[in-house]
Design a protein around this motif. Structure first.
Motif, PDB file in Angstrom:
ATOM      1  N   UNK A 219      -2.562 -12.734  26.693  1.00 29.80           N
ATOM      2  CA  UNK A 219      -3.772 -12.070  26.207  1.00 29.80           C
ATOM      3  C   UNK A 219      -4.829 -13.131  25.945  1.00 29.80           C
ATOM      4  N   UNK A 220      -6.066 -12.849  26.306  1.00 31.10           N
ATOM      5  CA  UNK A 220      -7.186 -13.713  25.944  1.00 31.10           C
ATOM      6  C   UNK A 220      -8.033 -12.982  24.915  1.00 31.10           C
ATOM      7  N   UNK A 221      -8.290 -13.632  23.801  1.00 26.11           N
ATOM      8  CA  UNK A 221      -9.068 -13.040  22.708  1.00 26.11           C
ATOM      9  C   UNK A 221     -10.366 -13.803  22.528  1.00 26.11           C
ATOM     10  N   UNK A 222     -11.488 -13.114  22.705  1.00 29.62           N
ATOM     11  CA  UNK A 222     -12.786 -13.711  22.394  1.00 29.62           C
ATOM     12  C   UNK A 222     -13.097 -13.358  20.952  1.00 29.62           C
ATOM     13  N   UNK A 223     -12.912 -14.330  20.078  1.00 30.05           N
ATOM     14  CA  UNK A 223     -13.015 -14.111  18.638  1.00 30.05           C
ATOM     15  C   UNK A 223     -14.333 -14.667  18.115  1.00 30.05           C
ATOM     16  N   UNK A 224     -15.243 -13.771  17.794  1.00 30.60           N
ATOM     17  CA  UNK A 224     -16.506 -14.189  17.191  1.00 30.60           C
ATOM     18  C   UNK A 224     -16.433 -13.904  15.708  1.00 30.60           C
ATOM     19  N   UNK A 225     -16.234 -14.970  14.939  1.00 29.46           N
ATOM     20  CA  UNK A 225     -16.138 -14.845  13.487  1.00 29.46           C
ATOM     21  C   UNK A 225     -16.779 -16.060  12.830  1.00 29.46           C
ATOM     22  N   UNK A 226     -17.889 -16.491  13.431  1.00 27.44           N
ATOM     23  CA  UNK A 226     -18.593 -17.653  12.915  1.00 27.44           C
ATOM     24  C   UNK A 226     -19.381 -17.285  11.657  1.00 27.44           C
TER      25      UNK A 226
ATOM     26  N   UNK B  82     -14.232  -7.204  13.747  1.00 27.35           N
ATOM     27  CA  UNK B  82     -12.910  -7.171  13.138  1.00 27.35           C
ATOM     28  C   UNK B  82     -12.503  -8.575  12.704  1.00 27.35           C
ATOM     29  N   UNK B  83     -11.769  -8.661  11.610  1.00 26.16           N
ATOM     30  CA  UNK B  83     -11.246  -9.942  11.168  1.00 26.16           C
ATOM     31  C   UNK B  83     -10.086 -10.340  12.083  1.00 26.16           C
ATOM     32  N   UNK B  84      -9.708 -11.615  12.101  1.00 26.17           N
ATOM     33  CA  UNK B  84      -8.546 -12.017  12.906  1.00 26.17           C
ATOM     34  C   UNK B  84      -7.294 -11.217  12.571  1.00 26.17           C
ATOM     35  N   UNK B  85      -7.062 -10.949  11.290  1.00 26.28           N
ATOM     36  CA  UNK B  85      -5.888 -10.166  10.915  1.00 26.28           C
ATOM     37  C   UNK B  85      -5.968  -8.752  11.482  1.00 26.28           C
ATOM     38  N   UNK B  86      -7.148  -8.132  11.408  1.00 29.57           N
ATOM     39  CA  UNK B  86      -7.300  -6.775  11.927  1.00 29.57           C
ATOM     40  C   UNK B  86      -7.084  -6.727  13.437  1.00 29.57           C
ATOM     41  N   UNK B  87      -7.553  -7.747  14.136  1.00 31.06           N
ATOM     42  CA  UNK B  87      -7.302  -7.817  15.576  1.00 31.06           C
ATOM     43  C   UNK B  87      -5.805  -7.879  15.840  1.00 31.06           C
ATOM     44  N   UNK B  88      -5.098  -8.695  15.063  1.00 35.87           N
ATOM     45  CA  UNK B  88      -3.655  -8.815  15.237  1.00 35.87           C
ATOM     46  C   UNK B  88      -2.931  -7.504  14.983  1.00 35.87           C
TER      47      UNK B  88
ATOM     48  N   UNK C 281      -3.162 -15.062   9.072  1.00 36.48           N
ATOM     49  CA  UNK C 281      -2.492 -13.772   9.337  1.00 36.48           C
ATOM     50  C   UNK C 281      -2.329 -13.477  10.828  1.00 36.48           C
ATOM     51  N   UNK C 282      -3.329 -13.846  11.641  1.00 35.70           N
ATOM     52  CA  UNK C 282      -3.222 -13.636  13.088  1.00 35.70           C
ATOM     53  C   UNK C 282      -2.125 -14.512  13.670  1.00 35.70           C
ATOM     54  N   UNK C 283      -2.053 -15.760  13.237  1.00 33.30           N
ATOM     55  CA  UNK C 283      -1.029 -16.667  13.747  1.00 33.30           C
ATOM     56  C   UNK C 283       0.367 -16.245  13.301  1.00 33.30           C
ATOM     57  N   UNK C 284       0.463 -15.621  12.131  1.00 33.20           N
ATOM     58  CA  UNK C 284       1.766 -15.130  11.673  1.00 33.20           C
ATOM     59  C   UNK C 284       2.215 -13.962  12.551  1.00 33.20           C
ATOM     60  N   UNK C 285       1.269 -13.112  12.938  1.00 32.37           N
ATOM     61  CA  UNK C 285       1.609 -11.987  13.813  1.00 32.37           C
ATOM     62  C   UNK C 285       1.906 -12.454  15.234  1.00 32.37           C
TER      63      UNK C 285
END
Length: 572
Positions: free
Chosen positions: A276-283, A330-336, A366-370
């Protein structure tokens, strides 16, 4: 005498009672001593008290079994479908060739008309400008000068066109559509100078002919500055197909960028068959603009508030309202959590393309834990391998673009330019799964997830994400931005058409969504297959009123900002 006799009688009785009292007292003392001996020590008393408390807690736990327990599983469960492909995607393909009616550039181009373009923003925002510049030159029957890339914007990248894109391929591939030169010709001994002007956003064919053509005929060379989203969403079919030829075929990255990008893809494939590729914009800048509340309390409010004060044009928004409208990334955790609910287990490998994440490792934990198999270009390539790219934001973005484009599943937590560009590209090249969060619906689940079981949560996520997965025909043709939904350039094969015509009709005015009276959510079995997306500005209010506004994040590209840096931060 009588008194003395009575007194003697009482005395005799008292003498008899004394032994009885003594015996009773002795018995009581013995009993007290016995109880003292048998009683527990203070430590044991504490232990007994703790045991009673534990027993009480156990009772509460037993009672709580009747209530939801939100426990996230490690695997994605069995969903009865392939989570790595889109359904029926094999029946659809990109088709952008011109018709016989579309005359060759050699016939249409006027020799004394030159159109110059100055793009703006980051890589993907500039990509939209380059694509539309070719179409604008064709509308004006002008020769296009290779567009200039923005080198002074927030992104601070000094790269020119030929350092990002294969300029020779660009010129040759489009030679039948538009004549393209690398620089303005000379007029005598001096190079021809271009007259600088602006064009309104979403300007259509008639707009270009009425506004730009008279100046171009007079001045012979015109430069359109800040050229992004300056072409209308809806155009003639031939112009739309030209857009696709530019974006999906003519714009090819340079050999060094392609080679490094393919290395990154290869290294991801070595780790796992699928990724999976995730484009995470949370700057921080993005979050400050959004005005949303991410649960960081007073510290978060101060930090993001300080960033917001840099732009005087920004007004404080209502965080709850923005969340309800689906305008918060969405936050990283919510994405996970969303991905786990959609069937992706903890063994899945994720490539994350992102800038500086607000909160750093604390936010990403939280994302890395998931998903422990967490990667980025910085973790799978050495500094030496990235050295020739790392000083140039557009080249680094190009590497992420390649890895995201080649991924089995692409996910975004926003709806910015890169997300839109990749969504359209992945539709064109086979409808590879592209997950955009239905943030307007999901926010309620994330808010109340502890009050439901995981099964209820996961089922609701899958329900709300119908129409947001990049599958064929999930968006009505012509809806949404053309770069995101290039429906004019996507064709069905004969098999799909036969199956569609022979099967039950799924679309039409009578196919409305029934509501469940208990929770006011759509009935999945009766939900229409097609999902509406926001279109030009005039359509957005109507869509919002109908409940069909399908933007994950605000359409910032349609807004006019007084501060150019702010626009570039948000829109790319």
């Amino acid at each position: 005498m009588a008194y003395q006799r009575r007194r003697q009688h009482y005395y005799q009785r008292f003498r008899v009672v004394i032994p009885v009292f003594s015996a009773v007292a002795a018995a009581l003392l013995f009993l007290f001593a016995l109880l003292s001996f048998l009683a527990p020590s203070p430590v044991e008393t504490d232990r007994m008290q703790l045991k009673r408390q534990q027993t009480t807690i156990s009772v509460h736990k037993d009672e709580a079994i009747e209530h939801p327990a939100f426990r996230v599983p490690r695997d994605g469960g069995k969903l009865g479908r392939d989570i790595w492909t889109s359904r029926n995607s094999e029946h659809f393909y990109g088709c952008s060739n011109s018709s016989n009616k579309f005359q060759k550039a050699q016939v249409m181009t006027h020799s004394n008309r030159y159109l110059c373009i100055a793009t703006s923003g980051g890589l993907n925002q500039q990509r939209t400008g380059i694509t539309d510049a070719v179409v604008a030159a064709r509308i004006l029957n002008a020769t296009l000068v290779v567009p200039k890339l923005d080198q002074r914007s927030f992104w601070k990248d000094s790269s020119n066109f030929s350092e990002i894109f294969d300029v020779d391929w660009f010129v040759s591939y489009l030679s039948q559509d538009v004549k393209i030169i690398k620089q303005l010709p000379s007029k005598g001994r001096k190079p021809l100078s271009a007259y600088n002007m602006r064009v309104p956003r979403k300007c259509n064919e008639r707009c270009y002919i009425n506004r730009i053509l008279p100046v171009l005929v007079k001045k012979h060379a015109v430069q359109l500055s800040k050229f992004d989203y300056r072409l209308a969403n809806r155009l003639d079919t031939e112009y739309q197909k030209l857009r696709c030829r530019v974006n999906y075929h003519a714009l090819k990255f340079t050999s060094p960028i392609l080679a490094m990008g393919q290395k990154l893809v290869h290294w991801m494939r070595m780790r796992s068959k699928h990724y999976i590729a995730l484009h995470l914009r949370f700057e921080p800048d993005m979050l400050a603009f959004s005005g949303c509340d991410y649960g960081g309390g007073e510290r978060e409010q101060k930090e993001l508030g300080a960033i917001r004060r840099r732009w005087k044009t920004l007004h404080r928004s209502n965080p709850d309202r923005a969340r309800r409208q689906g305008r918060c990334p969405l936050t990283p955790e919510e994405v996970g959590l969303m991905l786990r609910a959609l069937g992706y287990g903890s063994d899945v490998h994720i490539y994350v393309a992102s800038g500086e994440v607000y909160g750093g490792e604390r936010t990403l934990a939280p994302l890395k834990e998931l998903f422990p198999n967490y990667h980025s270009k910085e973790t799978i390539a050495t500094k030496e391998e990235l050295q020739s790219f790392s000083s140039f934001s557009s080249r680094m973005a190009a590497l992420d673009f390649i890895v995201c484009d080649e991924s089995d599943v692409f996910v975004t937590n926003n709806n910015g330019n890169m997300a839109k560009m990749l969504a359209g590209r992945r539709r064109y090249f086979g409808h590879k799964p592209t997950i955009r969060p239905n943030a307007k619906k999901l926010y309620r689940l994330f808010l109340n997830r502890t009050n439901m079981t995981w099964d209820v949560f996961a089922s609701s996520v899958r329900n709300f994400q119908r129409g947001f997965m990049g599958e064929p025909k999930e968006v009505r043709p012509g809806r949404g931005g053309f770069h995101e939904n290039p429906s004019t350039c996507i064709c069905e094969d004969s098999t799909a058409k036969v199956e569609k015509n022979s099967g039950p009709r799924k679309h039409g005015k009578d196919n409305t969504t029934k509501r469940n009276a208990s929770n006011d959510e759509p009935d999945v079995d009766n939900e229409p297959e097609w999902v509406e997306m926001d279109d030009d500005d005039e359509d957005q209010n109507d869509l919002a009123d109908k409940g069909t506004f399908n933007e994950t994040f605000a359409d910032y590209d349609a807004m006019n900002f007084e501060d150019p840096d702010l626009e570039e931060i948000i829109s790319d």
